[in-house]
Enzyme design. Structure first.
Site, short mmCIF file in Angstrom:
data_model
loop_
_atom_site.label_atom_id
_atom_site.label_comp_id
_atom_site.label_asym_id
_atom_site.label_seq_id
_atom_site.Cartn_x
_atom_site.Cartn_y
_atom_site.Cartn_z
N HIS A 14 0.84 -1.19 0.00
CA HIS A 14 0.00 0.00 0.00
C HIS A 14 0.88 1.24 0.00
O HIS A 14 2.09 1.17 0.10
CB HIS A 14 -1.00 0.00 1.17
CG HIS A 14 -0.40 0.21 2.52
ND1 HIS A 14 -1.07 0.83 3.55
CD2 HIS A 14 0.80 -0.12 3.04
CE1 HIS A 14 -0.33 0.87 4.63
NE2 HIS A 14 0.81 0.29 4.35
N CYS A 33 6.39 5.73 3.86
CA CYS A 33 5.10 5.12 3.52
C CYS A 33 4.44 5.80 2.32
O CYS A 33 3.48 5.29 1.77
CB CYS A 33 4.17 5.13 4.72
SG CYS A 33 4.77 4.11 6.08
N HIS A 39 4.87 0.10 -0.68
CA HIS A 39 5.66 -0.69 0.27
C HIS A 39 4.73 -1.76 0.83
O HIS A 39 3.51 -1.65 0.71
CB HIS A 39 6.24 0.19 1.39
CG HIS A 39 5.22 0.74 2.32
ND1 HIS A 39 4.41 1.81 1.98
CD2 HIS A 39 4.84 0.35 3.56
CE1 HIS A 39 3.59 2.07 2.99
NE2 HIS A 39 3.82 1.20 3.96
N HIS A 41 3.61 -5.07 3.74
CA HIS A 41 3.57 -5.58 5.11
C HIS A 41 3.04 -7.01 5.09
O HIS A 41 2.30 -7.40 4.19
CB HIS A 41 2.61 -4.75 5.98
CG HIS A 41 3.00 -3.33 6.13
ND1 HIS A 41 4.01 -2.91 6.97
CD2 HIS A 41 2.50 -2.21 5.55
CE1 HIS A 41 4.11 -1.60 6.90
NE2 HIS A 41 3.21 -1.15 6.04
N ASP A 79 -4.99 -10.52 0.09
CA ASP A 79 -3.69 -11.19 0.09
C ASP A 79 -2.97 -11.03 -1.25
O ASP A 79 -3.54 -11.30 -2.31
CB ASP A 79 -3.86 -12.67 0.42
CG ASP A 79 -2.53 -13.34 0.72
OD1 ASP A 79 -1.63 -12.70 1.29
OD2 ASP A 79 -2.39 -14.54 0.37
N HIS A 80 -1.72 -10.60 -1.16
CA HIS A 80 -0.85 -10.38 -2.33
C HIS A 80 -1.46 -9.39 -3.32
O HIS A 80 -1.37 -9.56 -4.53
CB HIS A 80 -0.47 -11.70 -2.99
CG HIS A 80 0.54 -12.45 -2.18
ND1 HIS A 80 0.18 -13.20 -1.09
CD2 HIS A 80 1.89 -12.53 -2.28
CE1 HIS A 80 1.26 -13.74 -0.55
NE2 HIS A 80 2.32 -13.34 -1.25
N GLU A 126 -0.10 -4.34 11.60
CA GLU A 126 0.64 -4.00 10.39
C GLU A 126 2.07 -4.49 10.49
O GLU A 126 2.66 -4.95 9.52
CB GLU A 126 0.60 -2.49 10.18
CG GLU A 126 1.28 -2.02 8.92
CD GLU A 126 1.20 -0.53 8.77
OE1 GLU A 126 0.39 -0.07 7.95
OE2 GLU A 126 1.96 0.17 9.47
#
Length: 137
Positions: A14, A33, A39, A41, A79-80, A126
Site C-alpha cells: 500500500h 510510507c 511498500h 507488510h 492477500d498479495h 501491520e
C-alpha cells in the site's frame, strides 16, 4: 458473554498518500510510507466475536464458519494485492491500517450477525510493533 477469536494473515502493498497535498507535504507526514512505488507488510488480522454459547453445539459460532467467512470475504480479496489499486472496497480511500480495519468490520459485521453472533473487535497488526483495534461505531 464469551469471546472467540480467529487469526488470519495476509501480505499486501500500500501507499499512504494524500493527492490534495504536495509531494513534500506527503513525504513530511507519511515518510517512506508515501513511496511512489508502494511498500508492503505481512499483516495479521484478529477477529473477535462475542455471544452466548449455543447449548446444542457448545459454540458461540463455529470457528470453521468464521474462518471461511474471513478467508472468502476478506483475506482472498487482500492477500498479495496492492491495497490502493486492486481492492474494490478500499478504492479511493486512504489505505491506512485504521481505515482498512474499519472496512473489514463493515464486511464482516453483517455476515457474523447472520450467524447469530456479534462482531466485537477487528484487530489489524501491520507490523509486530504497530496495530489498530476497531470496535464499531
Amino acid at each position: 458473554m464469551i469471546y472467540i477469536q480467529r487469526k488470519e494473515r495476509f501480505s499486501a502493498a500500500h501507499q499512504l498518500y494524500n493527492p490534495n497535498w504536495s509531494e513534500e507535504k506527503n513525504d513530511e507526514v507519511f515518510g517512506k510510507c508515501a513511496n511512489r512505488n508502494f511498500h508492503g507488510h505481512n499483516f495479521t488480522l484478529t477477529v473477535t466475536v462475542k455471544g452466548e454459547i449455543n447449548p446444542d453445539t457448545g459454540f458461540v459460532m463455529n470457528l470453521s464458519d468464521l474462518k471461511d467467512l474471513i478467508r472468502t470475504h476478506v483475506i482472498d480479496r487482500l492477500d498479495h494485492k496492492n491495497l490502493n489499486l486492486d481492492v474494490d472496497f478500499l478504492r479511493g480511500k486512504m489505505c491506512s491500517t485504521e481505515i482498512i480495519a474499519i472496512e473489514i468490520w463493515k464486511i464482516l459485521q453483517p455476515l457474523i450477525a447472520e450467524r447469530g453472533a456479534t462482531l466485537h473487535c477487528v484487530r489489524l497488526d501491520e507490523t509486530e510493533n504497530n496495530s489498530v483495534e476497531y470496535y464499531g461505531e
